[in-house]
Design a protein around this motif. Structure first.
Motif, PDB file in Angstrom:
ATOM      1  N   TYR A 252       0.966  -1.140   0.050  1.00  0.00           N
ATOM      2  CA  TYR A 252       0.001  -0.162  -0.045  1.00  0.00           C
ATOM      3  C   TYR A 252       0.873   1.317  -0.020  1.00  0.00           C
ATOM      4  O   TYR A 252       1.806   1.360   0.810  1.00  0.00           O
ATOM      5  CB  TYR A 252      -0.958   0.043   1.347  1.00  0.00           C
ATOM      6  N   ALA A 253       0.393   2.264  -0.740  1.00  0.00           N
ATOM      7  CA  ALA A 253       1.102   3.326  -0.880  1.00  0.00           C
ATOM      8  C   ALA A 253       1.335   4.348   0.490  1.00  0.00           C
ATOM      9  O   ALA A 253       2.181   4.679   0.583  1.00  0.00           O
ATOM     10  CB  ALA A 253       0.597   4.389  -1.853  1.00  0.00           C
ATOM     11  N   ARG A 254       0.353   4.110   1.314  1.00  0.00           N
ATOM     12  CA  ARG A 254       0.375   4.691   2.617  1.00  0.00           C
ATOM     13  C   ARG A 254       1.613   4.407   3.572  1.00  0.00           C
ATOM     14  O   ARG A 254       2.235   4.767   4.259  1.00  0.00           O
ATOM     15  CB  ARG A 254      -0.868   4.714   3.452  1.00  0.00           C
ATOM     16  N   ASP A 255       1.613   2.634   3.407  1.00  0.00           N
ATOM     17  CA  ASP A 255       2.898   1.908   4.342  1.00  0.00           C
ATOM     18  C   ASP A 255       4.138   2.485   3.780  1.00  0.00           C
ATOM     19  O   ASP A 255       5.154   2.623   4.373  1.00  0.00           O
ATOM     20  CB  ASP A 255       2.724   0.650   4.109  1.00  0.00           C
ATOM     21  N   VAL A 256       4.399   2.775   2.151  1.00  0.00           N
ATOM     22  CA  VAL A 256       5.650   3.116   1.801  1.00  0.00           C
ATOM     23  C   VAL A 256       5.897   4.640   2.127  1.00  0.00           C
ATOM     24  O   VAL A 256       7.028   5.063   2.528  1.00  0.00           O
ATOM     25  CB  VAL A 256       5.566   2.943   0.111  1.00  0.00           C
ATOM     26  N   LYS A 257       4.969   5.323   1.973  1.00  0.00           N
ATOM     27  CA  LYS A 257       5.000   6.871   2.512  1.00  0.00           C
ATOM     28  C   LYS A 257       5.543   6.765   3.933  1.00  0.00           C
ATOM     29  O   LYS A 257       6.224   7.759   4.415  1.00  0.00           O
ATOM     30  CB  LYS A 257       3.698   7.670   2.476  1.00  0.00           C
ATOM     31  N   ALA A 258       4.955   5.968   4.619  1.00  0.00           N
ATOM     32  CA  ALA A 258       5.257   6.186   6.310  1.00  0.00           C
ATOM     33  C   ALA A 258       6.708   5.719   6.422  1.00  0.00           C
ATOM     34  O   ALA A 258       7.531   6.231   7.262  1.00  0.00           O
ATOM     35  CB  ALA A 258       4.479   5.049   6.765  1.00  0.00           C
ATOM     36  N   GLU A 259       7.142   4.649   5.692  1.00  0.00           N
ATOM     37  CA  GLU A 259       8.547   4.155   5.844  1.00  0.00           C
ATOM     38  C   GLU A 259       9.456   5.482   5.245  1.00  0.00           C
ATOM     39  O   GLU A 259      10.753   5.432   6.108  1.00  0.00           O
ATOM     40  CB  GLU A 259       8.718   3.042   4.994  1.00  0.00           C
ATOM     41  N   LEU A 260       9.225   5.950   4.458  1.00  0.00           N
ATOM     42  CA  LEU A 260       9.952   7.192   3.562  1.00  0.00           C
ATOM     43  C   LEU A 260      10.158   8.237   4.835  1.00  0.00           C
ATOM     44  O   LEU A 260      11.115   8.704   4.922  1.00  0.00           O
ATOM     45  CB  LEU A 260       9.463   7.497   2.371  1.00  0.00           C
ATOM     46  N   ARG A 261       8.944   8.453   5.440  1.00  0.00           N
ATOM     47  CA  ARG A 261       8.978   9.588   6.496  1.00  0.00           C
ATOM     48  C   ARG A 261       9.893   9.130   7.538  1.00  0.00           C
ATOM     49  O   ARG A 261      10.551  10.124   8.336  1.00  0.00           O
ATOM     50  CB  ARG A 261       7.526   9.805   6.858  1.00  0.00           C
ATOM     51  N   ALA A 262       9.671   7.792   7.878  1.00  0.00           N
ATOM     52  CA  ALA A 262      10.389   7.465   9.092  1.00  0.00           C
ATOM     53  C   ALA A 262      12.053   7.531   8.819  1.00  0.00           C
ATOM     54  O   ALA A 262      12.681   7.870   9.616  1.00  0.00           O
ATOM     55  CB  ALA A 262      10.103   6.113   9.621  1.00  0.00           C
ATOM     56  N   ALA A 263      12.231   6.981   7.720  1.00  0.00           N
ATOM     57  CA  ALA A 263      13.641   7.254   7.171  1.00  0.00           C
ATOM     58  C   ALA A 263      14.300   8.523   7.090  1.00  0.00           C
ATOM     59  O   ALA A 263      15.465   8.854   7.570  1.00  0.00           O
ATOM     60  CB  ALA A 263      13.883   6.574   5.831  1.00  0.00           C
ATOM     61  N   ALA A 264      13.438   9.420   6.731  1.00  0.00           N
ATOM     62  CA  ALA A 264      13.907  10.970   6.559  1.00  0.00           C
ATOM     63  C   ALA A 264      13.950  11.422   8.040  1.00  0.00           C
ATOM     64  O   ALA A 264      15.049  12.231   8.160  1.00  0.00           O
ATOM     65  CB  ALA A 264      12.793  11.534   5.628  1.00  0.00           C
ATOM     66  N   GLU A 265      13.222  10.963   8.957  1.00  0.00           N
ATOM     67  CA  GLU A 265      13.397  11.428  10.340  1.00  0.00           C
ATOM     68  C   GLU A 265      14.623  10.816  11.097  1.00  0.00           C
ATOM     69  O   GLU A 265      15.160  11.728  11.808  1.00  0.00           O
ATOM     70  CB  GLU A 265      12.081  11.219  11.086  1.00  0.00           C
ATOM     71  N   ASP A 266      14.984   9.674  10.490  1.00  0.00           N
ATOM     72  CA  ASP A 266      16.168   9.034  11.413  1.00  0.00           C
ATOM     73  C   ASP A 266      17.679   9.826  10.674  1.00  0.00           C
ATOM     74  O   ASP A 266      18.393   9.976  11.547  1.00  0.00           O
ATOM     75  CB  ASP A 266      16.169   7.544  10.894  1.00  0.00           C
ATOM     76  N   GLN A 267      17.333  10.187   9.375  1.00  0.00           N
ATOM     77  CA  GLN A 267      18.488  10.945   8.980  1.00  0.00           C
ATOM     78  C   GLN A 267      18.437  12.329   9.561  1.00  0.00           C
ATOM     79  O   GLN A 267      19.723  12.864   9.595  1.00  0.00           O
ATOM     80  CB  GLN A 267      18.271  11.103   7.200  1.00  0.00           C
TER      81      GLN A 267
END
Length: 276
Positions: A252-267
């Motif tokens: 699902y696109a929303r799950d992919v978006k959530a992962e991308l947001r989490a990765a950006a926050e970790d960076q």
């Protein structure tokens, strides 16, 4: 600009202003349009939803939006495959402008499922003027209401659109897994409706304009009475992929978006620590 011939209503001066005759009468045992509007006051308290599929401001709003063609060079392929009556339109979702691009190219009255939060923000008037159908995710009563309202919209002669990815794709070259919560009930509730896939793509053009290609399929060989949910989703997915040239992601696109947001926050965290 406003005198172009149109698939539905000829010229702007001949545009219909109210519900149009339909070969898809509403179920007489189902709630009426007015009853559903009254029910919406309880389902969506303190939210003005307007008149889904029957907004009196619809045609004027669409006409005004045609000025967008100065920036967006829209080319529609297959628009003549869609009849003047009601239909179900299933679209991919790569840009916030997807729902707009088709209606400014073909004079279709379309009520699209829209998250109810959109009716509460600064641009809420736009969704009311466009006669969109509010939907609250994860709310069974609101989903049932939206299904009944969509049938009334179709019975009034308008078209109903749904974007089953549920949110804009984080990568416009990818088509993500289709949600079934609204899609399948919509098809099963209206098994005699013609169903079309509509795909939209964007690319840079000359002089800062954006080239937009809207493709419309033939009426799909969809039989909601005999086909399983898997078969219907498979037909829609494969048609979208063939028309759009996208590649499929079985998530699902929303799950992919959530992962991308989490990765950006970790960076960002190490940068914040270094700055401190």
């Amino acid at each position: 600009l406003l005198r172009d011939p149109t698939p539905d209503a000829g010229t702007l001066g001949l545009m219909p202003t109210g519900p149009q005759p339909s070969s898809h009468p509403a179920d007489p045992s189902a709630p009426s349009y007015d009853e559903l509007l009254a029910e919406a006051e309880d389902l969506f308290p303190e939210v003005r939803i307007g008149h889904p599929g029957r907004s009196k401001q619809y045609w004027l709003t669409v006409a005004a939006m045609r000025v967008l063609r100065a920036k967006w060079a829209v080319h529609m392929e297959g628009g003549d495959r869609v009849g003047t009556g009601p239909a179900i339109l299933i679209g991919n979702h790569v840009h916030a402008m997807d729902p707009v691009m088709s209606v400014i190219s073909a004079w279709w009255r379309v009520g699209a499922f829209t998250k109810v939060e959109a009716f509460q923000g600064r641009g809420a008037f736009f969704f009311r003027f466009m006669g969109q159908i509010p939907l609250r995710r994860g709310d069974a009563a609101a989903t049932r209401w939206a299904m009944q309202m969509s049938s009334q919209v179709l019975a009034g002669g308008a078209k109903v659109a749904v974007f089953p990815e549920g949110t804009r794709s984080p990568d416009p070259t990818k088509l993500h897994k289709l949600h079934r919560g609204v899609l399948i009930p919509l098809l099963q509730s209206n098994p005699d409706m013609p169903v079309h896939v509509v795909t939209t793509s964007y690319e840079p053009g000359r002089f800062g304009r954006i080239r937009v290609t809207v493709k419309v399929s033939e009426t799909l060989p969809m039989d909601a009475r005999t086909m399983s949910a898997d078969e219907m989703v498979g037909l829609l997915r494969d048609t979208m992929l063939q028309m759009s040239g996208q590649t499929y992601v079985d998530r699902y696109a929303r799950d992919v978006k959530a992962e991308l947001r989490a990765a950006a926050e970790d960076q960002d965290q190490p940068r914040d620590l270094a700055a401190s």
